[in-house]
Design an enzyme around this catalytic site. Sequence first.
Site, PDB file in Angstrom:
ATOM      1  N   ARG A 160     167.526  -6.955  45.842  1.00 37.30           N
ATOM      2  CA  ARG A 160     168.268  -6.383  44.710  1.00 37.30           C
ATOM      3  C   ARG A 160     169.541  -5.649  45.175  1.00 37.30           C
ATOM      4  O   ARG A 160     169.849  -4.539  44.725  1.00 37.30           O
ATOM      5  CB  ARG A 160     167.376  -5.442  43.885  1.00 37.30           C
ATOM      6  CG  ARG A 160     166.137  -6.099  43.356  1.00 37.30           C
ATOM      7  CD  ARG A 160     166.391  -7.223  42.350  1.00 37.30           C
ATOM      8  NE  ARG A 160     165.218  -8.069  42.226  1.00 37.30           N
ATOM      9  CZ  ARG A 160     165.111  -9.277  42.782  1.00 37.30           C
ATOM     10  NH1 ARG A 160     166.117  -9.819  43.459  1.00 37.30           N
ATOM     11  NH2 ARG A 160     164.025  -9.990  42.660  1.00 37.30           N
ATOM     12  N   SER A 188     163.172  -2.127  36.089  1.00 42.31           N
ATOM     13  CA  SER A 188     162.567  -1.408  37.222  1.00 42.31           C
ATOM     14  C   SER A 188     163.461  -0.265  37.681  1.00 42.31           C
ATOM     15  O   SER A 188     164.659  -0.454  37.871  1.00 42.31           O
ATOM     16  CB  SER A 188     162.357  -2.347  38.406  1.00 42.31           C
ATOM     17  OG  SER A 188     161.438  -3.341  38.052  1.00 42.31           O
ATOM     18  N   GLU A 233     166.490   1.254  42.441  1.00 44.95           N
ATOM     19  CA  GLU A 233     167.185   0.002  42.086  1.00 44.95           C
ATOM     20  C   GLU A 233     168.290   0.318  41.073  1.00 44.95           C
ATOM     21  O   GLU A 233     169.385  -0.228  41.144  1.00 44.95           O
ATOM     22  CB  GLU A 233     166.199  -0.999  41.481  1.00 44.95           C
ATOM     23  CG  GLU A 233     166.868  -2.306  41.083  1.00 44.95           C
ATOM     24  CD  GLU A 233     165.890  -3.373  40.595  1.00 44.95           C
ATOM     25  OE1 GLU A 233     164.786  -3.495  41.188  1.00 44.95           O
ATOM     26  OE2 GLU A 233     166.225  -4.059  39.622  1.00 44.95           O
TER      27      GLU A 233
HETATM   28  C1  LIG Z   1     164.417  -5.315  30.212  1.00 47.44           C
HETATM   29  C2  LIG Z   1     165.015  -5.484  31.587  1.00 47.44           C
HETATM   30  C3  LIG Z   1     164.423  -6.364  32.491  1.00 47.44           C
HETATM   31  C4  LIG Z   1     164.984  -6.554  33.749  1.00 47.44           C
HETATM   32  N1  LIG Z   1     164.385  -7.427  34.614  1.00 47.44           N
HETATM   33  C5  LIG Z   1     164.957  -7.669  35.801  1.00 47.44           C
HETATM   34  C6  LIG Z   1     164.374  -8.627  36.705  1.00 47.44           C
HETATM   35  O1  LIG Z   1     163.360  -9.252  36.430  1.00 47.44           O
HETATM   36  N2  LIG Z   1     164.990  -8.829  37.887  1.00 47.44           N
HETATM   37  C7  LIG Z   1     166.136  -8.176  38.232  1.00 47.44           C
HETATM   38  O2  LIG Z   1     166.672  -8.419  39.323  1.00 47.44           O
HETATM   39  N3  LIG Z   1     166.689  -7.237  37.412  1.00 47.44           N
HETATM   40  C8  LIG Z   1     166.136  -6.993  36.216  1.00 47.44           C
HETATM   41  N4  LIG Z   1     166.688  -6.054  35.386  1.00 47.44           N
HETATM   42  C9  LIG Z   1     167.872  -5.297  35.828  1.00 47.44           C
HETATM   43  C10 LIG Z   1     169.219  -5.943  35.374  1.00 47.44           C
HETATM   44  O3  LIG Z   1     168.992  -6.827  34.306  1.00 47.44           O
HETATM   45  C11 LIG Z   1     169.876  -6.696  36.515  1.00 47.44           C
HETATM   46  O4  LIG Z   1     170.117  -5.871  37.620  1.00 47.44           O
HETATM   47  C12 LIG Z   1     171.209  -7.323  36.081  1.00 47.44           C
HETATM   48  O5  LIG Z   1     171.617  -8.246  37.037  1.00 47.44           O
HETATM   49  C13 LIG Z   1     172.318  -6.282  35.867  1.00 47.44           C
HETATM   50  O6  LIG Z   1     173.441  -6.967  35.347  1.00 47.44           O
HETATM   51  P1  LIG Z   1     174.497  -6.187  34.445  1.00 47.44           P
HETATM   52  O7  LIG Z   1     175.592  -7.129  34.114  1.00 47.44           O
HETATM   53  O8  LIG Z   1     173.823  -5.540  33.315  1.00 47.44           O
HETATM   54  O9  LIG Z   1     175.039  -5.120  35.491  1.00 47.44           O
HETATM   55  P2  LIG Z   1     175.327  -3.570  35.235  1.00 47.44           P
HETATM   56  O10 LIG Z   1     174.032  -2.874  34.996  1.00 47.44           O
HETATM   57  O11 LIG Z   1     176.391  -3.410  34.219  1.00 47.44           O
HETATM   58  O12 LIG Z   1     175.892  -3.156  36.661  1.00 47.44           O
HETATM   59  C14 LIG Z   1     175.065  -3.198  37.813  1.00 47.44           C
HETATM   60  C15 LIG Z   1     175.970  -3.114  39.052  1.00 47.44           C
HETATM   61  O13 LIG Z   1     176.745  -4.312  39.134  1.00 47.44           O
HETATM   62  C16 LIG Z   1     178.129  -4.002  39.255  1.00 47.44           C
HETATM   63  N5  LIG Z   1     178.888  -5.060  38.568  1.00 47.44           N
HETATM   64  C17 LIG Z   1     178.765  -5.460  37.280  1.00 47.44           C
HETATM   65  N6  LIG Z   1     179.620  -6.468  37.025  1.00 47.44           N
HETATM   66  C18 LIG Z   1     180.307  -6.692  38.165  1.00 47.44           C
HETATM   67  C19 LIG Z   1     181.347  -7.605  38.543  1.00 47.44           C
HETATM   68  N7  LIG Z   1     181.888  -8.474  37.682  1.00 47.44           N
HETATM   69  N8  LIG Z   1     181.815  -7.559  39.818  1.00 47.44           N
HETATM   70  C20 LIG Z   1     181.284  -6.680  40.697  1.00 47.44           C
HETATM   71  N9  LIG Z   1     180.316  -5.798  40.417  1.00 47.44           N
HETATM   72  C21 LIG Z   1     179.826  -5.810  39.167  1.00 47.44           C
HETATM   73  C22 LIG Z   1     178.285  -2.644  38.566  1.00 47.44           C
HETATM   74  O14 LIG Z   1     179.431  -1.955  39.047  1.00 47.44           O
HETATM   75  C23 LIG Z   1     176.986  -1.966  38.982  1.00 47.44           C
HETATM   76  O15 LIG Z   1     177.101  -1.430  40.286  1.00 47.44           O
HETATM   77  C24 LIG Z   1     166.150  -5.838  34.123  1.00 47.44           C
HETATM   78  C25 LIG Z   1     166.736  -4.943  33.206  1.00 47.44           C
HETATM   79  C26 LIG Z   1     166.186  -4.777  31.959  1.00 47.44           C
HETATM   80  C27 LIG Z   1     166.859  -3.849  30.973  1.00 47.44           C
END
Ligand SMILES: Cc1cc2nc3c(=O)[nH]c(=O)nc-3n(C[C@H](O)[C@H](O)[C@H](O)COP(=O)(O)OP(=O)(O)OC[C@H]3O[C@@H](n4cnc5c(N)ncnc54)[C@H](O)[C@@H]3O)c2cc1C
Length: 304
Positions: free
Chosen positions: A168, A221, A292
């Site tokens: 992650r 998580s 995480e």
């Molecule tokens: C209900 C639920 C279930 C989930 N299940 C999982 C799972 O099974 N597995 C898992 O791995 N995660 C899971 N997650 C966590 C989350 O969905 C992931 O980490 C997801 O990839 C985050 O993406 P985001 O676009 O929302 O990023 P954000 O939360 O908006 O940002 C996360 C990080 O990524 C960076 N970032 C965002 N966009 C960019 C970009 N374009 N370039 C560079 N950096 C960037 C941000 O600066 C930040 O540091 C879950 C979350 C929820 C709410």
Amino acid sequence: MLITRFKKKFPGKKLSRIGTGGDILYYAMVPSLIFLRNVIKFSHDQKLPFYILGAGSNVLLSDERVNGIVLKLGGIFKAISFSNDLSHVSAGGGTSLIKLGNLLAEHGNLGYSYMAVIPGSVGGAIAMNAGTTNEGEIKDHFVTAQVFDPLTEKINEYGNGEMNFSNRSSSLLKTTNIVLQASFRLSPVEKRNKELAIQKIKELRSSRQAKQPKNPKTFGSTFKNPKGQKTAGWYLEKVGMKGMRIGGAMVAPEHANWIVNEGNATSNDVKSLIEIGKNRVYEEFGIRLQREVIFFPEDIEERV
Ligand SMILES: Cc1cc2nc3c(=O)[nH]c(=O)nc-3n(C[C@H](O)[C@H](O)[C@H](O)COP(=O)(O)OP(=O)(O)OC[C@H]3O[C@@H](n4cnc5c(N)ncnc54)[C@H](O)[C@@H]3O)c2cc1C
């Protein structure tokens, strides 16, 4: 005028899925590369920090005002296209990962079901090396990304080996670089099976729904699973975290590694629960759980 496209004192809680956090000085949805370049120039001129956010699924926004510019990718950064021989797909950094996963299943690709169940954007998923324990993760399919470096204002291309993907995490979490677009390898054409691919997603979605808390206001998580047989949730449950409340935040009764916002939580309520859980697990088991969830912008300010 660029600044007219900014939203001033934007409520940060609208940008994070858990729905906590204070105001953001400037927020903008970025429709194009020209706009992005102009915003970065503006931030340099005004000496304001800027931060990139995806769908806000894995962040806890600070309760304090974020005195900078928060950007999300929209417009051309949500485009998806296939290579002529259908061996690769290219997706903008702002594309919904779930949308991409569903589309790949429609094309019969097998092994991408994790994409169709993880909320977030392609950029956020790459930064986090998102995935599920048994179904795969971004590093399994990622080939290359176009990454904007705001310090040099150049676009660089990075291959899989340069991303330092791990549990992650990726090298993106140590920089302020922005993923504009990425390409992923697809299944060999002869192995594709649309019905099976869609069936796999349905199964994964329903097995997750059966285990995961119903309250959608969460970041999933809280901690990464430590090395070894036991999950972070197992340790947190053993130290009595399930159902614990502080203010409007609660450790989900269904899953000790998930924290939910019951409606009026602050990010500080959530942080207190995180701190208690981490300390209890360390005192009881000598295990240091690693977060995480990203504290936004605190964790990002530490980046170079
Ligand atoms: C209900 C639920 C279930 C989930 N299940 C999982 C799972 O099974 N597995 C898992 O791995 N995660 C899971 N997650 C966590 C989350 O969905 C992931 O980490 C997801 O990839 C985050 O993406 P985001 O676009 O929302 O990023 P954000 O939360 O908006 O940002 C996360 C990080 O990524 C960076 N970032 C965002 N966009 C960019 C970009 N374009 N370039 C560079 N950096 C960037 C941000 O600066 C930040 O540091 C879950 C979350 C929820 C709410």
